[in-house]
Design a protein around this motif. Sequence first.
Motif, PDB file in Angstrom:
ATOM      1  N   LEU A 156      -5.485  -4.542 -10.610  1.00  0.00           N
ATOM      2  CA  LEU A 156      -6.048  -3.055 -10.178  1.00  0.00           C
ATOM      3  C   LEU A 156      -7.590  -2.858 -10.135  1.00  0.00           C
ATOM      4  N   ALA A 157      -8.176  -3.499 -10.767  1.00  0.00           N
ATOM      5  CA  ALA A 157      -9.856  -3.527 -10.592  1.00  0.00           C
ATOM      6  C   ALA A 157     -10.344  -3.934  -9.439  1.00  0.00           C
ATOM      7  N   ARG A 158      -9.390  -5.090  -8.925  1.00  0.00           N
ATOM      8  CA  ARG A 158     -10.032  -5.382  -7.656  1.00  0.00           C
ATOM      9  C   ARG A 158      -9.678  -4.848  -6.275  1.00  0.00           C
ATOM     10  N   PRO A 183       0.769  -1.185   0.059  1.00  0.00           N
ATOM     11  CA  PRO A 183      -0.106  -0.018   0.083  1.00  0.00           C
ATOM     12  C   PRO A 183       0.840   1.438  -0.061  1.00  0.00           C
ATOM     13  N   GLU A 184       2.032   1.365   0.512  1.00  0.00           N
ATOM     14  CA  GLU A 184       2.754   2.497   0.407  1.00  0.00           C
ATOM     15  C   GLU A 184       4.371   2.088   0.542  1.00  0.00           C
ATOM     16  N   LEU A 185       5.075   2.802  -0.437  1.00  0.00           N
ATOM     17  CA  LEU A 185       6.454   2.603  -0.326  1.00  0.00           C
ATOM     18  C   LEU A 185       7.147   3.818  -0.816  1.00  0.00           C
ATOM     19  N   SER A 186       8.334   4.098  -0.183  1.00  0.00           N
ATOM     20  CA  SER A 186       9.308   5.193  -0.463  1.00  0.00           C
ATOM     21  C   SER A 186       9.716   4.945  -1.883  1.00  0.00           C
ATOM     22  N   ASP A 243       1.264   2.117  -9.660  1.00  0.00           N
ATOM     23  CA  ASP A 243       0.768   2.495  -8.336  1.00  0.00           C
ATOM     24  C   ASP A 243      -0.836   1.897  -8.635  1.00  0.00           C
ATOM     25  N   LEU A 244      -1.746   2.114  -7.682  1.00  0.00           N
ATOM     26  CA  LEU A 244      -3.041   1.769  -7.762  1.00  0.00           C
ATOM     27  C   LEU A 244      -3.799   2.516  -8.727  1.00  0.00           C
ATOM     28  N   ALA A 245      -3.448   3.667  -9.197  1.00  0.00           N
ATOM     29  CA  ALA A 245      -3.993   4.469 -10.120  1.00  0.00           C
ATOM     30  C   ALA A 245      -3.459   4.120 -11.625  1.00  0.00           C
ATOM     31  N   GLY A 246      -2.609   2.948 -11.570  1.00  0.00           N
ATOM     32  CA  GLY A 246      -1.924   2.419 -12.965  1.00  0.00           C
ATOM     33  C   GLY A 246      -0.838   3.167 -13.772  1.00  0.00           C
ATOM     34  N   VAL A 293       1.829  -1.887  -7.060  1.00  0.00           N
ATOM     35  CA  VAL A 293       1.305  -3.350  -7.699  1.00  0.00           C
ATOM     36  C   VAL A 293       2.283  -3.842  -8.693  1.00  0.00           C
ATOM     37  N   ALA A 294       2.645  -5.041  -8.445  1.00  0.00           N
ATOM     38  CA  ALA A 294       3.487  -5.767  -9.561  1.00  0.00           C
ATOM     39  C   ALA A 294       2.986  -6.879  -9.837  1.00  0.00           C
TER      40      ALA A 294
END
Length: 276
Positions: free
Chosen positions: A267-269, A215-218, A238-241, A256-257
Amino acid sequence: MTGYADDLALAHLLADRADAISTARFRALDLRVEAKPDLTPVSDADTAVEREIRALLAEHRPADGLLGEEYGEEYDEGQASDPSGRRWIVDPIDGTKNFVRGVPVWATLIALLDAGRPVVGVVSAPALGRRWWASHGDGAYAGPGPAAGERIGVSAVRRLADASFCYSSLTGWERAGRLDAMLDLMRDAWRSRAYGDFYGYMLLAEGALDVMVEPELSLWDVAALVPIVTEAGGTITDLAGRPAPAGDPGTDSSTVATNGALHADILARLDQPAER
């Protein structure tokens, strides 16, 4: 080889020197550990590795920018302080919590960004006897080191029901309001495991699993992973693609990888924040 061969060779040299320092301090009885302002741990190995890498980059690439987790941003005096040029990104020990507890899953992450795009990535995990690396246009490789590497690639799995799904933890997704979506993904996947940190992404690049999400990475957490995942044939956004690393370099971002084939579905899920 493309135009980044010399930079990749330098990144391997940096990783060699980092490995020598971190391996000597791993499970050392006199290891010093302190808490940073965000309450995450930092060991004397983290700081020693980053100082060594900074010294080597000052010698070999004095005009390049540098961002490290422990000592922040550094630019040559004559260089504009903006992310449009060449900049090295360093996480001296990714997985410090594992390191300080004696768990061998930790690594030094080294990346080169050119015009904001990660073009070289090296992930070196000496306690596992494993290193992964890639440069733009030249494929991704893994092995004990550059002299004995084999090309790697992502899986061909196309359905979540057949996929091995990986994540770091559930608490971050709960804070992001997406815990229900995560649990649904885990239920629908063939298998789910929390390998965490760099390791899930490297297993993805090798084709050993199919999805890795956080959910969060630097920036220093993700920059070195991007060339390896993408050169192995995967997708990382990222979650927005948006292609990783996305957003403001000074803020954390979701990651997201996937092996590419599963990306749109994942991404949709995950785009289903819980109702407040």
